[in-house]
Motif scaffolding. Structure first.
Motif, mmCIF file in Angstrom:
data_model
loop_
_atom_site.group_PDB
_atom_site.id
_atom_site.type_symbol
_atom_site.label_atom_id
_atom_site.label_comp_id
_atom_site.label_asym_id
_atom_site.label_seq_id
_atom_site.Cartn_x
_atom_site.Cartn_y
_atom_site.Cartn_z
ATOM 1 N N TRP A 104 0.840 -1.184 0.000
ATOM 2 C CA TRP A 104 0.000 0.000 0.000
ATOM 3 C C TRP A 104 0.878 1.238 0.000
ATOM 4 N N GLY A 105 0.257 2.362 -0.389
ATOM 5 C CA GLY A 105 0.983 3.619 -0.384
ATOM 6 C C GLY A 105 0.248 4.655 0.422
ATOM 7 N N THR A 106 0.723 5.877 0.393
ATOM 8 C CA THR A 106 0.116 6.957 1.154
ATOM 9 C C THR A 106 -0.930 7.709 0.354
ATOM 10 N N ASN A 107 -1.151 7.289 -0.866
ATOM 11 C CA ASN A 107 -2.214 7.884 -1.668
ATOM 12 C C ASN A 107 -3.554 7.333 -1.222
ATOM 13 N N ARG A 108 -4.536 8.178 -1.121
ATOM 14 C CA ARG A 108 -5.839 7.753 -0.622
ATOM 15 C C ARG A 108 -6.470 6.650 -1.473
ATOM 16 N N ASN A 109 -6.080 6.539 -2.726
ATOM 17 C CA ASN A 109 -6.660 5.525 -3.602
ATOM 18 C C ASN A 109 -6.276 4.098 -3.204
ATOM 19 N N ASP A 110 -5.244 3.955 -2.380
ATOM 20 C CA ASP A 110 -4.840 2.629 -1.916
ATOM 21 C C ASP A 110 -5.671 2.178 -0.717
ATOM 22 N N TRP A 111 -6.490 3.051 -0.186
ATOM 23 C CA TRP A 111 -7.235 2.770 1.045
ATOM 24 C C TRP A 111 -8.713 2.629 0.709
ATOM 25 N N TYR A 112 -9.257 1.455 1.020
ATOM 26 C CA TYR A 112 -10.580 1.086 0.522
ATOM 27 C C TYR A 112 -11.723 1.480 1.447
ATOM 28 N N TYR A 113 -11.454 1.537 2.731
ATOM 29 C CA TYR A 113 -12.521 1.759 3.704
ATOM 30 C C TYR A 113 -12.225 3.008 4.515
ATOM 31 N N TRP A 114 -13.293 3.776 4.757
ATOM 32 C CA TRP A 114 -13.137 5.070 5.422
ATOM 33 C C TRP A 114 -14.213 5.281 6.469
ATOM 34 N N GLY A 115 -13.818 5.985 7.523
ATOM 35 C CA GLY A 115 -14.807 6.448 8.477
ATOM 36 C C GLY A 115 -15.385 7.775 8.028
ATOM 37 N N GLN A 116 -16.298 8.320 8.843
ATOM 38 C CA GLN A 116 -16.962 9.575 8.516
ATOM 39 C C GLN A 116 -16.117 10.792 8.864
ATOM 40 N N GLY A 117 -15.114 10.613 9.687
ATOM 41 C CA GLY A 117 -14.241 11.713 10.053
ATOM 42 C C GLY A 117 -14.606 12.344 11.386
ATOM 43 N N THR A 118 -13.608 12.924 12.027
ATOM 44 C CA THR A 118 -13.802 13.645 13.284
ATOM 45 C C THR A 118 -13.000 14.943 13.217
ATOM 46 N N GLN A 119 -13.632 16.036 13.636
ATOM 47 C CA GLN A 119 -13.014 17.358 13.500
ATOM 48 C C GLN A 119 -12.030 17.622 14.636
ATOM 49 N N VAL A 120 -10.834 18.021 14.258
ATOM 50 C CA VAL A 120 -9.832 18.486 15.218
ATOM 51 C C VAL A 120 -9.535 19.943 14.897
ATOM 52 N N THR A 121 -9.704 20.795 15.886
ATOM 53 C CA THR A 121 -9.427 22.213 15.713
ATOM 54 C C THR A 121 -8.403 22.638 16.750
ATOM 55 N N VAL A 122 -7.302 23.204 16.278
ATOM 56 C CA VAL A 122 -6.240 23.651 17.173
ATOM 57 C C VAL A 122 -6.221 25.171 17.141
ATOM 58 N N SER A 123 -6.488 25.776 18.282
ATOM 59 C CA SER A 123 -6.511 27.230 18.365
ATOM 60 C C SER A 123 -5.103 27.748 18.640
ATOM 61 N N PRO A 124 -4.780 28.911 18.057
ATOM 62 C CA PRO A 124 -3.414 29.451 18.222
ATOM 63 C C PRO A 124 -3.085 29.770 19.679
#
Length: 124
Positions: A104-124
């Motif tokens: 596998w590689g680091t390109n997203r096309n090599d990865w078949y399954y995905w979650g919905q995502g979770t937001q990370v916000t870093v304030s300055p």
């Protein structure tokens, strides 16, 4: 059908730490190489980290090397991302991903399954 569910994203101050978790259900967890990607507004989805099937082999994107740590628990079917020394540029939606590819590689096309995502916000 495999399902990936992320948790742990929130607002944190720069310099702080956060731990993301991804729970995986479906096929036996051990068949998957597990990874984390992130996507900031207006940017491409970026490889963050990956863990081999046994957990001993790990790989990191240059932007997070030495700050982030990926770990997996094959008994609990989870993969975590420990994020330390957070910077404002780490702000993004973080996605858990899985692949069954042997090479596998680091390109997203090599990865078949995905979650919905979770937001990370870093304030300055």
């Amino acid at each position: 059908q495999v399902q990936l569910v992320e948790s742990g994203g929130e607002l944190v101050q720069a310099g702080g730490s956060l731990r993301l978790s991804c729970a995986v259900s479906g096929r036996p967890f051990g068949v998957y190489v597990m990874g984390w990607f992130r996507q900031a507004p207006g940017k491409e989805r970026e490889f963050v980290a990956a863990s081999g099937r046994g957990g001993a082999s790990t790989h990191y994107g240059d932007a997070v090397k030495d700050r982030f740590t990926i770990s997996r628990d094959n008994a609990k079917n989870t993969v975590d991302l420990q994020m330390n020394s957070l910077k404002s540029e780490d702000t993004a939606v973080y996605y858990c991903a899985a692949t069954t590819l042997e090479f596998w590689g680091t390109n997203r096309n090599d990865w078949y399954y995905w979650g919905q995502g979770t937001q990370v916000t870093v304030s300055p």
